[in-house]
Design a protein around this motif. Structure first.
Motif, short mmCIF file in Angstrom:
data_model
loop_
_atom_site.label_atom_id
_atom_site.label_comp_id
_atom_site.label_asym_id
_atom_site.label_seq_id
_atom_site.Cartn_x
_atom_site.Cartn_y
_atom_site.Cartn_z
N GLY A 20 -19.65 -8.02 30.01
CA GLY A 20 -19.88 -8.62 30.95
C GLY A 20 -19.30 -9.84 30.94
N LEU A 21 -18.63 -10.68 29.88
CA LEU A 21 -18.24 -12.05 30.48
C LEU A 21 -17.30 -11.78 31.19
CD1 LEU A 21 -18.82 -14.09 26.68
CD2 LEU A 21 -20.26 -14.35 29.21
N ARG A 22 -16.72 -12.64 31.78
CA ARG A 22 -15.18 -12.78 32.97
C ARG A 22 -14.49 -14.04 31.72
NH1 ARG A 22 -17.16 -15.05 37.92
NH2 ARG A 22 -18.40 -16.36 36.66
N ILE A 23 -13.14 -13.55 30.99
CA ILE A 23 -11.89 -14.25 30.21
C ILE A 23 -11.51 -14.27 31.12
CG2 ILE A 23 -11.32 -14.94 28.47
CD1 ILE A 23 -13.77 -12.81 26.99
N GLY A 24 -10.95 -16.52 31.79
CA GLY A 24 -10.13 -16.24 32.12
C GLY A 24 -8.95 -16.76 31.82
N VAL A 25 -7.28 -16.34 31.68
CA VAL A 25 -6.33 -16.74 31.23
C VAL A 25 -5.38 -17.36 32.45
CG1 VAL A 25 -3.78 -15.50 30.45
CG2 VAL A 25 -5.97 -14.22 30.20
N VAL A 26 -5.31 -18.20 32.31
CA VAL A 26 -4.50 -20.06 32.88
C VAL A 26 -3.60 -19.16 32.82
CG1 VAL A 26 -3.91 -22.10 32.31
CG2 VAL A 26 -6.14 -20.92 31.76
N GLN A 27 -2.86 -19.41 33.97
CA GLN A 27 -1.48 -18.81 33.99
C GLN A 27 -0.39 -19.92 33.58
OE1 GLN A 27 -1.08 -17.89 38.26
NE2 GLN A 27 -2.31 -16.48 38.57
N GLU A 28 -0.55 -20.93 33.69
CA GLU A 28 -0.29 -21.77 33.00
C GLU A 28 -0.55 -22.60 31.73
OE1 GLU A 28 -0.89 -22.05 37.38
OE2 GLU A 28 -2.28 -22.24 35.59
N LEU A 29 -0.92 -21.91 31.09
CA LEU A 29 -0.56 -22.28 29.24
C LEU A 29 -0.02 -20.64 28.75
CD1 LEU A 29 -4.12 -23.45 28.60
CD2 LEU A 29 -1.68 -24.87 29.43
N GLY A 30 1.55 -20.49 29.18
CA GLY A 30 2.24 -19.86 28.42
C GLY A 30 3.01 -19.57 28.93
N GLY A 31 3.68 -18.50 28.19
CA GLY A 31 5.22 -18.13 29.33
C GLY A 31 6.46 -18.95 28.89
N GLU A 32 7.34 -19.59 29.63
CA GLU A 32 8.27 -20.82 28.91
C GLU A 32 8.10 -22.07 28.00
OE1 GLU A 32 12.42 -23.12 30.52
OE2 GLU A 32 10.83 -22.23 31.25
N GLY A 33 8.42 -21.68 26.27
CA GLY A 33 8.05 -22.53 25.73
C GLY A 33 7.43 -21.98 24.57
N TYR A 34 7.27 -20.75 24.60
CA TYR A 34 6.02 -20.79 23.76
C TYR A 34 6.22 -19.87 23.15
CZ TYR A 34 1.95 -22.36 25.48
OH TYR A 34 1.10 -23.24 26.85
#
Length: 515
Positions: A268-282
C-alpha cells in the motif's frame, strides 16, 4: 579472518548480551582486522587516520565486567554496549586527534566531545578510531585528504566515495561494524553506494551537529554508516534526539526507527520515482539494478508512481554556491592565531594578516582553497544577490518540489550515484566532473529531508556495487527504514545473500603483495 567481524552490529549485540562472546574479543577482532588490511595510503585500505587501541579495549573490558557482575550493572547497559564503532575525523573527540583531514589541524586534540560521541560513550561502545575524509569534507572521493587517499575495499585502485570514504571503507572492509559520518551533499550516502554499505542522512536537526567541524552549517548532518538497514536504525536511535547545545536541533525524540525496520512489508505504500534523477549521465548497470529494485518493490505490494521535481536540475549549481559561501565563513577561524597550524611568513613580516596568509597557504589543500575563493566571491559586495541570493531562491523551489512530490508519494526512490566507483586519480584534474557524483544526493540536503542509501546489487560492466536511494519527508525518517529493510531483504533473496559478502576476498592478498 575471524567470523566475528562479518556479523552485523545487531547480531554482535545479541551475542554479547547472551555472553556467547566478550566485548574484548569482538573489539580485538576488529583491531586485528585493521592491523591486517588498513595499512597506509599506498599499501592498504587506509580507512583510519588514528586507531584508538587502548581506550577501545578499556571500554570493552568495562562492558564485560558489568555483564559479569550482573544485576543493575548489566541491566543498565545499552543494546549496543560493547559493539565497536569508528568515527569520522570531522567529529571531535577527547583523547584522540581530530584533524578534519587537513594539515592545518594536524595533531590537534579537542578539549570536548561532540554530543554524538558523548552518546557513544554513555552507551559504552568502544571507539576504534578516527576515519579518513576529504579535507574539511570537501570532496566526493576521499582523495583530497592531506594524509593520502582511502581505497575502496572492492578494488584498491578505486575511490571509496567521499567525503566520508574512510567510514564507508572501514565498514565495507569489515574493520568496523558501525561508523559515524557526516553528510553535506551526499558524503554518507554516495560512499555507501560505491562501497556496498548502508548510509543514512537523517532529517536536518534530527541528530545534533554540536562537535562536528562545520563546513556548511545549513547543510551538514551527522548520520550512521553500517552494513544493514537495521544496524543503521539502531545507531540512529542512539545518536538522535534534541540537544540544547545545537540551536538547529529538533525537539523530536529519535524513536520508532528500529520498530519501522522490523515491520517487514510495504503493501500500500506509494513509492515515487523521480524523473529527474536518472537517464542521461547514469551508468547502464546502475539503471538496470535500479529498475530491478522497482520491480521487487512492486511485486511486494508497493505502488510505484512517477513524480517530477523540475527544479532538481538546478540543485547542483545552487549547492556549489551555498556550500562554498558557508564554508568560506566557517573556515575563517583557522587563522594560525588561536589554534592549529601556525606558519610564519618567509619575509619576516609578523603581522596578523601575513601570518594568517602564510598559515592558510600552507595548511589548506587545493580543493579547500578553491571552495573558499568561490564562496568568498559569491558573498562579496555586488555579487551577493546575483549568486548567493539567487541560489537560496532555488533552494526554496527545490523544497517546494519535494512538497509536491510527497503529496503523491510516501517515499521517493532514485539511484544514489550515477556511476560505480571510478579509478583513483581519474577525476582529480576535473573538479566539475567530480562534483557531478553528488547530483542525486544534493537535493535532500538542500531541503533538509532524510535520505538512505542501501546496496542495490552489482553493475554488469564492472561487478562493483551500486546504491539505491530512498527519500522521505522531513521528520519521517522511519519510512526510510521501513522501505529500506524490505528492499534489503528482497535484494538479498535476489542476489543470494548480502551484497557486501560478494566483495572479492582479495583485499588482504593485494595488500600483502604490495608490501
Amino acid at each position: 579472518m575471524t567470523d566475528l567481524i562479518k556479523h552485523s552490529a545487531a547480531a554482535l549485540a545479541a551475542k554479547l548480551a547472551a555472553k556467547e562472546v566478550s566485548a574484548v574479543e569482538v573489539t580485538q577482532a576488529h583491531l586485528d582486522r585493521i592491523a591486517a588490511v588498513d595499512g597506509d595510503a599506498e599499501h592498504g585500505v587506509h580507512a583510519f587516520l588514528h586507531v584508538n587501541t587502548e581506550q577501545a579495549l578499556a571500554v570493552a573490558a568495562e562492558v564485560d565486567g558489568r555483564r559479569a557482575r550482573g544485576g543493575s550493572d548489566a541491566a543498565d547497559l545499552h543494546e549496543l554496549a560493547g559493539v565497536p564503532i569508528a568515527v569520522k575525523d570531522l567529529i571531535v573527540t577527547i583523547g584522540q586527534p581530530t584533524t578534519a583531514g587537513s594539515k592545518i589541524l594536524q595533531g590537534w586534540h579537542s578539549p570536548y566531545d561532540a554530543t554524538v560521541v558523548k552518546k557513544l560513550r554513555a552507551a559504552r561502545m568502544p571507539i576504534l578510531g578516527k576515519t579518513n575524509l576529504d579535507e574539511f569534507a570537501m570532496g566526493s572521493s576521499t582523495e583530497h585528504s592531506a594524509y593520502g587517499p582511502t581505497r575502496n575495499p572492492w578494488d584498491l585502485d578505486r575511490i571509496p566515495g567521499g567525503s566520508g570514504g574512510g567510514s564507508a571503507a572501514a565498514v565495507a572492509a569489515f574493520e568496523a561494524p558501525l561508523a559515524l559520518g557526516t553528510d553535506t551533499g551526499g558524503s554518507i550516502r554516495q560512499p555507501g553506494a560505491v562501497t556496498g554499505t548502508v548510509g543514512v542522512k537523517p532529517t536536518y536537526g534530527g541528530v545534533s551537529r554540536y562537535g562536528a567541524i562545520a563546513m556548511a552549517s545549513s547543510l551538514d548532518q551527522i548520520g550512521p554508516v553500517s552494513r544493514t538497514v537495521l544496524d543503521s536504525a539502531l545507531l540512529h536511535e542512539l545518536i538522535g534526539g534534541h540537544d540544547p547545545y545545537d540551536s538547529t536541533s529538533l525537539t523530536d525524540p529519535s524513536t520508532g526507527l528500529v520498530a519501522a525496520a522490523r515491520i517487514g512489508n510495504v503493501k500500500g505504500l506509494r513509492i515515487g520515482v523521480v524523473q529527474e534523477l536518472g537517464g542521461e549521465g547514469y551508468q547502464a548497470g546502475v539503471l538496470a539494478r535500479f529498475n530491478e529494485s522497482l520491480d521487487l518493490l512492486r511485486d511486494a505490494g508497493a505502488q510505484i508512481v512517477e513524480v517530477s521535481c523540475p527544479n532538481f536540475v538546478y540543485a547542483l549549481g545552487a549547492y556549489y554556491l551555498i556550500m562554498p559561501s558557508e564554508a568560506s565563513s566557517n573556515l575563517a577561524k583557522f587563522d594560525g592565531v588561536r589554534f592549529g597550524l601556525r606558519t610564519l611568513p618567509a619575509d619576516g613580516a609578523m603581522t596578523i594578516e601575513r601570518v594568517m596568509a602564510s598559515t592558510r597557504a600552507a595548511g589548506f589543500g587545493d580543493e579547500v582553497k578553491r571552495r573558499i575563493i568561490l564562496g568568498t566571491y559569491a558573498l562579496s559586495a555586488g555579487y551577493y544577490d546575483a549568486y548567493y541570493g539567487s541560489a537560496q531562491k532555488v533552494r526554496t523551489l527545490i523544497q517546494r518540489d519535494f512538497d509536491a512530490a510527497f503529496a503523491h508519494a510516501d517515499v521517493l526512490i532514485s539511484p544514489t550515484a550515477p556511476t560505480t566507483a571510478f579509478k583513483l586519480g581519474e577525476k582529480l584534474d576535473n573538479p566539475l566532473a567530480m562534483y557531478l557524483n553528488d547530483v542525486a544526493t544534493i537535493p535532500a540536503n538542500m531541503a533538509g529531508v532524510p535520505g538512505l542509501s542501501l546496496p542495490g546489487g552489482l553493475a554488469d560492466e564492472d561487478g562493483l556495487p551500486i546504491g539505491i536511494q530512498l527519500l522521505a519527508p522531513a521528520r519521517e525518517d522511519a519510512r526510510l527504514y521501513r522501505v529500506g529493510a524490505v528492499l534489503e531483504e528482497l535484494l538479498e533473496e535476489r542476489w543470494g545473500g548480502p551484497i557486501l559478502n560478494m566483495a572479492p576476498e582479495l583485499v588482504a592478498t593485494q595488500i600483502m603483495e604490495a608490501k
